[in-house]
Structure formats: structure tokens, C-alpha cells
Design an enzyme around this catalytic site. Structure first.
Site, PDB file in Angstrom:
ATOM      1  N   ASP A 154     -43.026   1.527  16.651  1.00 20.70           N
ATOM      2  CA  ASP A 154     -42.204   0.485  16.035  1.00 20.70           C
ATOM      3  C   ASP A 154     -42.307  -0.829  16.802  1.00 20.70           C
ATOM      4  O   ASP A 154     -42.663  -0.867  17.972  1.00 20.70           O
ATOM      5  CB  ASP A 154     -40.747   0.926  15.929  1.00 20.70           C
ATOM      6  CG  ASP A 154     -40.153   1.371  17.263  1.00 20.70           C
ATOM      7  OD1 ASP A 154     -40.895   1.934  18.095  1.00 20.70           O
ATOM      8  OD2 ASP A 154     -38.942   1.181  17.472  1.00 20.70           O
TER       9      ASP A 154
ATOM     10  N   GLU B 205     -38.425   3.912  18.453  1.00 17.97           N
ATOM     11  CA  GLU B 205     -38.009   4.012  19.854  1.00 17.97           C
ATOM     12  C   GLU B 205     -37.031   2.906  20.225  1.00 17.97           C
ATOM     13  O   GLU B 205     -36.174   3.086  21.092  1.00 17.97           O
ATOM     14  CB  GLU B 205     -39.238   3.933  20.777  1.00 17.97           C
ATOM     15  CG  GLU B 205     -38.949   4.210  22.245  1.00 17.97           C
ATOM     16  CD  GLU B 205     -38.357   3.040  23.004  1.00 17.97           C
ATOM     17  OE1 GLU B 205     -37.520   3.259  23.894  1.00 17.97           O
ATOM     18  OE2 GLU B 205     -38.732   1.881  22.703  1.00 17.97           O
TER      19      GLU B 205
END
Length: 391
Positions: free
Chosen positions: A79, A137
Site C-alpha cells: 500500500d 500496512e
């Protein structure tokens, strides 16, 4: 095992994959195109099974052909962050306000390189490798929790994951033994007072004054309650109240970030924060709403796995490219894995100021030396060969 695999090492592909992911970043829990891109690449590797344990994560599974053995997982996060990129890279983010400012694009590219390389060596492996491309994350509660709940890691004996950081020699590999990061907690506080004209403070319950006393008291917790030598940080990041110089407002808003390493200090700071806020507000007849947030726990690096990384790095890169360093005050949801599975969170040097890498992770001008990624992939491959390679 020999190092003949280096002759077909996919350097150009690693750079291609990294640049594509960097150019098309997606935020936490929104990694639909990124995960699809990764899944399609993995599906083109020989001997690779591809599954989707969550909506935006991907796992490639490589079953060794040399007989039974343990299952090892290698993890990359995928991400990006809500940051507007300020670099002049030709492949800079094409998405307004979204950037791979923490290097997750590089983590994914390295792991794709490892998956590609090891998929060509399936006949030499005993056991199973799981290549985990994890979503979210950056946003608590973090994608690691979802991955664990899916059960895809239930049979995993060890898990390793790289994180790139500028400030270290490009391509060097580092380990923090034991506690590697901090737990990340915090709070959001609304102080409810009573407004008044600034010339008549006796009619008010001044939330700014109450908030100021709270801030001063909170900043004494670490220096006066935490044992010296044990790392803890409490930082107030927001203090907002009022909009006129001659009006005492009704409310004030504060938020804070709290970092600790041990469960004992985590509980201590929670207790002291709540007590200080309650008592100071009571002293001044103010009301309050407190939302105390528990984020990621501290990453714990297993010493045996640290030894694995040291051996693999020394073997494939030379001992001069291995280092050990002190724990970091940042946090990582890799901690969720190390609570359940022996794990090791590994530092990859992304380059120094001499390389033009002047900005840390999460900065809009964050950059790394791309060739450093090759060493990350090589160590990932060597870790697997050391433990699953046919003797």
C-alpha cells in the site's frame, strides 16, 4: 547450493515492476489494481499457485519438488500513503495525493524477483515457500491481522520481511535483534469547557488553559515514570481551539502519538494518560471525551532467524554488507506476525545523502537507489535456499 541462479537474475524485471507499482499507487485497503497486477505476474511464473486470502492481498505458493520440508513465508507490503509526491522521477506517481513514500513498491518488486527466481528452481526445494504481498500496512488495524485470520499462514514455520530505509549504505542488510520497533498507540481528546468573552474569564471554563496543563503533565510521564534506559515517546500532534482573539472557546481538541517497547510501559502510559486527563479536567470542572487507541505492537525479531539472515547475507553479499543496529521508534504491522510465528523484520539500506537519498520514509521527496533492490532479492532467495535447498 551453487549461485548459478545469479546468471538469470531478473534485474531489469525488478526495476520494471517497481516503477509500475510506484507510478500507480493505491491507499490502504484500496490496492485492487496493485494486487491484480501482482497476481497476474505471479501466475506467469512456473510452478506457482496464486491465491487471494483477502480482497486486496496476494499469496504465491511454491511447493518444492525435492520432497517434504517446512513452510517459509516471505512478506512484502504493497500500500501507499496519502502524500503528494515532490520528486522529479520519470515514473513519479500519476495519482494526485497518493505516493509510495515508504518504499512498499520496492518491497513488492524485490519479492516478485525472489518468486521468479525460486520458481525456476522448484525441483531443488524441499518444503514450501509462500510469497505474501500484504495490503494495508499503513492503516491500523493493518492488513497483517486480516492475513492471519484467513489461515493462509497457519502452516508457516518462519516469516521474513524486508523494509527499505534511506540513511544506510545502498544494498546493505541490517538486523535489529529482539525488540525491533515500538508499539504505536495514541489518543484523541476533546475538552468541554464553557465559553465566554475574553474580558470576562471568570465566567468561563477555559479549555485552552485546561489543555495546556494536560500537555505539560503528559510530557512529564516519560521522564518521571518510565525507567531510565527504556525507550518511550509521547508526542502531542494536535492542539486546536478557538478562532477569535477575544473569545474564550467552549472546546479544545488534542491528539497524541505514544510509542513504547514493552507491554509494561504500554500499560503504564495508558494508565497515566487517562489519570492525568481525568484529574486535571475534574480540577477545573471541565468535561471531556477521550478515545484511546491501541495500534500496532512492537516487532520482535527471533534470534535464530536473525542468524539465518546474517548467514544468508554474508554468503551472497559478503559480510561487509551485513550490519546490526539499534531498535527503531517507528512501528510496523509485521508485529502481528511475530506474535504468532517466529519472524525477522529486515532492514535494507536504500542509500545515503551522497547518493541523493536525503529524505526519510513518508517524506514527499523520498527516494532510494534502485540497484539496492537486487541485494534484497538475493538475500530472500538465499534464505530459502539455505533452509529448503536440496542437500
Amino acid at each position: 547450493m551453487t549461485t548459478n541462479w545469479l546468471e538469470q537474475f531478473p534485474q531489469e524485471k525488478i526495476i520494471e515492476w517497481r516503477r509500475h507499482i510506484h507510478q500507480y499507487p493505491e491507499l490502504s485497503f484500496e490496492e485492487s489494481s496493485t494486487s491484480q497486477y501482482i497476481a497476474e505476474i505471479l501466475a506467469g511464473f512456473p510452478n506457482m499457485k496464486v491465491i487471494r486470502p483477502t480482497k486486496t492481498s496476494v499469496v504465491g505458493i511454491l511447493q518444492g519438488g525435492a520432497g517434504p520440508g517446512p513452510t517459509i513465508a516471505l512478506r512484502a507490503d504493497i500500500d501507499a500513503l496519502p502524500i503528494t509526491e515532490e520528486t522529479d522521477l520519470p515514473f513519479k506517481s500519476s495519482v494526485d495525493g497518493v505516493m509510495h513514500a515508504c518504499g512498499h513498491d520496492t518491497h513488492a518488486a524485490m519479492l516478485l524477483g525472489a518468486a521468479y527466481t525460486l520458481s525456476q528452481m522448484q525441483a531443488q526445494l524441499r518444503g514450501t515457500v509462500k510469497f505474501l504481498f500484504q495490503h494495508a500496512e499503513e492503516k491500523p488495524p493493518g492488513g497483517a491481522v486480516d492475513v492471519l485470520k484467513s489461515g493462509v499462514l497457519d502452516d508457516v514455520a518462519k516469516i521474513y520481511g524486508f523494509h527499505i530505509f534511506p540513511g544506510y549504505k545502498a544494498g546493505s542488510v541490517g538486523i535489529i535483534r529482539g525488540i525491533a520497533t515500538s508499539a504505536a498507540d495514541g489518543f484523541f481528546l476533546t475538552i468541554k469547557g464553557r465559553g465566554s468573552h475574553a474580558s470576562m474569564p471568570q465566567l468561563s471554563i477555559d479549555p485552552i488553559m485546561v489543555g495546556t496543563q494536560i500537555v505539560n503533565a503528559l510530557y512529564q510521564i516519560v521522564s518521571r515514570n518510565v525507567t531510565p534506559g527504556e525507550n518511550a515517546v509521547l508526542s502531542i500532534g494536535q492542539f486546536n481551539s478557538g478562532n477569535m482573539p477575544n473569545v474564550i472557546p467552549d472546546t479544545a481538541f488534542l491528539s497524541a502519538s505514544i510509542r513504547t517497547e514493552t507491554d509494561a510501559n504500554r500499560k503504564l502510559l495508558e494508565s497515566r494518560v487517562k489519570s492525568i486527563i481525568a484529574n486535571i479536567c475534574q480540577m477545573h470542572n471541565a468535561q471531556y471525551d477521550l478515545d484511546y487507541i491501541f495500534g500496532y505492537e512492537a516487532v520482535y525479531n527471533d534470534n535464530e532467524l536473525c542468524d539465518d539472515v546474517q548467514r544468508a547475507t554474508s554468503k551472497i553479499l559478503g559480510p561487509e554488507n551485513y550490519f546490526e543496529t539499534a531498535k527503531l521508534s517507528g512501528s510496523e504491522d509485521f508485529a502481528a506476525y511475530t506474535k504468532k510465528i517466529p519472524g525477522c523484520w529486515i532492514i535494507l539500506g536504500g542509500g545515503t545523502e551522497a547518493d541523493g537519498c536525503n529524505y526519510a520514509n513518508h517524506h514527499p521527496k523520498f527516494q532510494i537507489v534502485e540497484s539496492a533492490l537486487f541485494n534484497g532479492t538475493k538475500v530472500e532467495v538465499q534464505l530459502v535456499l539455505d533452509q529448503l535447498g536440496k542437500k
